[in-house]
Design a protein around this motif. Structure first.
Motif, PDB file in Angstrom:
ATOM      1  N   PRO A   1       0.798  -1.243   0.000  1.00  0.00           N
ATOM      2  CA  PRO A   1       0.000   0.000   0.000  1.00  0.00           C
ATOM      3  C   PRO A   1       0.821   1.278   0.000  1.00  0.00           C
ATOM      4  O   PRO A   1       0.328   2.322  -0.436  1.00  0.00           O
ATOM      5  CB  PRO A   1      -0.829  -0.130   1.285  1.00  0.00           C
ATOM      6  CG  PRO A   1      -0.068  -1.082   2.157  1.00  0.00           C
ATOM      7  CD  PRO A   1       0.569  -2.047   1.207  1.00  0.00           C
ATOM      8  N   ASP A   2       2.042   1.208   0.469  1.00  0.00           N
ATOM      9  CA  ASP A   2       2.867   2.416   0.567  1.00  0.00           C
ATOM     10  C   ASP A   2       3.930   2.494  -0.524  1.00  0.00           C
ATOM     11  O   ASP A   2       4.861   3.312  -0.429  1.00  0.00           O
ATOM     12  CB  ASP A   2       3.545   2.477   1.943  1.00  0.00           C
ATOM     13  CG  ASP A   2       2.539   2.507   3.083  1.00  0.00           C
ATOM     14  OD1 ASP A   2       1.503   3.185   2.928  1.00  0.00           O
ATOM     15  OD2 ASP A   2       2.788   1.841   4.105  1.00  0.00           O
ATOM     16  N   GLU A   3       3.799   1.645  -1.556  1.00  0.00           N
ATOM     17  CA  GLU A   3       4.814   1.609  -2.604  1.00  0.00           C
ATOM     18  C   GLU A   3       4.182   1.784  -3.980  1.00  0.00           C
ATOM     19  O   GLU A   3       3.013   1.441  -4.201  1.00  0.00           O
ATOM     20  CB  GLU A   3       5.587   0.289  -2.538  1.00  0.00           C
ATOM     21  CG  GLU A   3       6.309   0.070  -1.206  1.00  0.00           C
ATOM     22  CD  GLU A   3       7.121  -1.206  -1.188  1.00  0.00           C
ATOM     23  OE1 GLU A   3       7.860  -1.455  -2.164  1.00  0.00           O
ATOM     24  OE2 GLU A   3       7.022  -1.955  -0.200  1.00  0.00           O
ATOM     25  N   ASP A   4       4.978   2.302  -4.904  1.00  0.00           N
ATOM     26  CA  ASP A   4       4.520   2.459  -6.277  1.00  0.00           C
ATOM     27  C   ASP A   4       4.523   1.112  -6.990  1.00  0.00           C
ATOM     28  O   ASP A   4       5.184   0.149  -6.557  1.00  0.00           O
ATOM     29  CB  ASP A   4       5.444   3.418  -7.033  1.00  0.00           C
ATOM     30  CG  ASP A   4       5.381   4.830  -6.483  1.00  0.00           C
ATOM     31  OD1 ASP A   4       4.315   5.210  -5.958  1.00  0.00           O
ATOM     32  OD2 ASP A   4       6.405   5.538  -6.573  1.00  0.00           O
ATOM     33  N   ILE A   5       3.804   1.059  -8.089  1.00  0.00           N
ATOM     34  CA  ILE A   5       3.875  -0.115  -8.964  1.00  0.00           C
ATOM     35  C   ILE A   5       5.095   0.075  -9.860  1.00  0.00           C
ATOM     36  O   ILE A   5       5.112   0.933 -10.749  1.00  0.00           O
ATOM     37  CB  ILE A   5       2.604  -0.267  -9.811  1.00  0.00           C
ATOM     38  CG1 ILE A   5       1.389  -0.496  -8.919  1.00  0.00           C
ATOM     39  CG2 ILE A   5       2.759  -1.438 -10.792  1.00  0.00           C
ATOM     40  CD1 ILE A   5       0.070  -0.578  -9.687  1.00  0.00           C
ATOM     41  N   ASN A   6       6.124  -0.685  -9.590  1.00  0.00           N
ATOM     42  CA  ASN A   6       7.346  -0.616 -10.384  1.00  0.00           C
ATOM     43  C   ASN A   6       7.950  -2.009 -10.467  1.00  0.00           C
ATOM     44  O   ASN A   6       7.397  -2.969  -9.926  1.00  0.00           O
ATOM     45  CB  ASN A   6       8.332   0.397  -9.797  1.00  0.00           C
ATOM     46  CG  ASN A   6       8.622   0.136  -8.328  1.00  0.00           C
ATOM     47  OD1 ASN A   6       8.892  -1.005  -7.943  1.00  0.00           O
ATOM     48  ND2 ASN A   6       8.554   1.169  -7.497  1.00  0.00           N
ATOM     49  N   LYS A   7       9.067  -2.121 -11.127  1.00  0.00           N
ATOM     50  CA  LYS A   7       9.613  -3.461 -11.323  1.00  0.00           C
ATOM     51  C   LYS A   7      10.101  -4.078 -10.015  1.00  0.00           C
ATOM     52  O   LYS A   7      10.155  -5.303  -9.885  1.00  0.00           O
ATOM     53  CB  LYS A   7      10.718  -3.457 -12.372  1.00  0.00           C
ATOM     54  CG  LYS A   7      12.004  -2.758 -12.017  1.00  0.00           C
ATOM     55  CD  LYS A   7      12.983  -2.914 -13.186  1.00  0.00           C
ATOM     56  CE  LYS A   7      14.341  -2.335 -12.878  1.00  0.00           C
ATOM     57  NZ  LYS A   7      15.298  -2.530 -14.012  1.00  0.00           N
ATOM     58  N   PHE A   8      10.384  -3.234  -9.034  1.00  0.00           N
ATOM     59  CA  PHE A   8      10.864  -3.766  -7.756  1.00  0.00           C
ATOM     60  C   PHE A   8       9.715  -4.331  -6.923  1.00  0.00           C
ATOM     61  O   PHE A   8       9.880  -5.353  -6.248  1.00  0.00           O
ATOM     62  CB  PHE A   8      11.624  -2.681  -7.005  1.00  0.00           C
ATOM     63  CG  PHE A   8      12.815  -2.166  -7.776  1.00  0.00           C
ATOM     64  CD1 PHE A   8      13.918  -2.981  -8.003  1.00  0.00           C
ATOM     65  CD2 PHE A   8      12.800  -0.891  -8.316  1.00  0.00           C
ATOM     66  CE1 PHE A   8      15.004  -2.514  -8.743  1.00  0.00           C
ATOM     67  CE2 PHE A   8      13.878  -0.427  -9.046  1.00  0.00           C
ATOM     68  CZ  PHE A   8      14.981  -1.238  -9.266  1.00  0.00           C
TER      69      PHE A   8
END
Length: 323
Positions: free
Chosen positions: A147-154
């Motif tokens: 919930p506190d992170e962007d949608i990215n490759k990581f």
């Protein structure tokens, strides 16, 4: 033959308890959660993560094929023949280092490897991330998982890694025997375990509890075809002993992951046992742990039966519905 046996194995010793698999190791910065595992499972089976939309992680790590692919060596983008066999992801949570040459230090790093490789999934990350950020189903899953992170490759890698951590086999006949079920192993399988620990010296590299020392060894597999110049661990760490050395694979569920060795050159477990009994084939830079061992046919069969005892019966697996 694989699972039919007499129920007359002696009880395990106190020393044998070292082979009991511990709880899953904690992962700093990426705790396991139902949401992250569910997201990772869905990503793992989604071919839309590949550039051409024709490969998912599960294309090479198929649950019906022991989480491998049943091929001598893997196939990549557009069916390209790759030089190494696909390792199973069974019990990969316990591995300290990943891939045949150990080039990935974590499951999160490994999860990105095939996507970043032009020879494998060859992922166009800009396109894939745009798709994930615009898909309502994935948006909801990422929000729940991270919930506190962007949608990215990581975050993709973290989710896939957490799903892979749940692919655990710890209910083999051997594991049930360790837990006190004296009838779980046959006398032949028990004799094979004694050989494994003793005369056959398998335990030198396939150590407790996950049947691997996480080390790299040149076991004298013959070079052939596209793998003739594959120097293994030497690509990562240029020390002479590493030339032709590859990581020791764990052995639980091995009966379900044929063919064997990093080049798929052995199709059966008896061929594997024969290979070690003759001390390997290619003697170039051979590991000092590799030398001929005199095993009679009964001893070889007992070792094979023990390896079957390290393998679980096939089970069903629910493939996720893609959003």
């Amino acid at each position: 033959m694989a699972f039919a046996h007499q129920t007359d194995a002696p009880q395990p010793t106190k020393e044998d308890q070292q082979w009991i698999l511990p709880k899953l190791p904690e992962t700093a910065g990426n705790p396991l959660s139902d949401a992250s595992v569910s997201l990772g499972k869905t990503l793992f089976f989604d071919p839309r993560l590949s550039r051409n939309g024709n490969m998912s992680c599960a294309s090479c790590h198929n649950p019906s094929l022991g989480w491998s692919d049943g091929l001598k060596t893997a196939r990549g983008d557009h069916g390209k023949l790759l030089p190494r066999a696909t390792p199973t992801i069974t019990n990969v949570a316990y591995n300290k280092i990943l891939m045949w040459d150990g080039r990935h230090p974590s499951l999160e790093s490994q999860a990105l490897g095939p996507m970043e490789s032009k020879d494998e999934m060859n992922t166009d990350f800009d396109s894939v991330l745009g798709f994930l950020r615009s898909n309502s189903g994935y948006l909801d899953m990422f929000k729940k998982a991270y919930p506190d992170e962007d949608i990215n490759k990581f975050t993709m890698a973290k989710a896939i890694a957490n799903f892979q951590r749940t692919v655990v086999v710890n209910d083999t006949p051997f594991d049930r025997w360790l837990a006190g079920d004296k009838g779980a192993l046959s006398r032949s399988q028990w004799r094979g375990f004694q050989l494994f620990k003793g005369k056959a010296m398998c335990v030198t590299c396939h150590s407790a509890p996950n049947f691997t020392d996480s080390g790299f060894h040149n076991i004298g597999v013959s070079q052939f075809g596209g793998s003739a110049d594959d120097v293994g661990r030497y690509l990562i760490r240029k020390v002479k002993v590493n030339k032709g050395a590859f990581k020791t694979p764990p052995l639980r569920d091995i009966a379900n992951t044929a063919p064997y060795f990093r080049d798929g050159s052995s199709g059966t477990l008896i061929e594997v046992v024969d290979h070690y009994a003759r001390g390997g084939d290619d003697k170039t830079n051979l590991s000092p742990n590799m030398f001929p061992i005199e095993l009679n046919e009964l001893e070889k069969q007992d070792l094979v039966e023990f390896l079957y005892g390290l393998s679980a019966a096939p089970r069903s697996f629910d493939v996720p519905r893609l959003p």
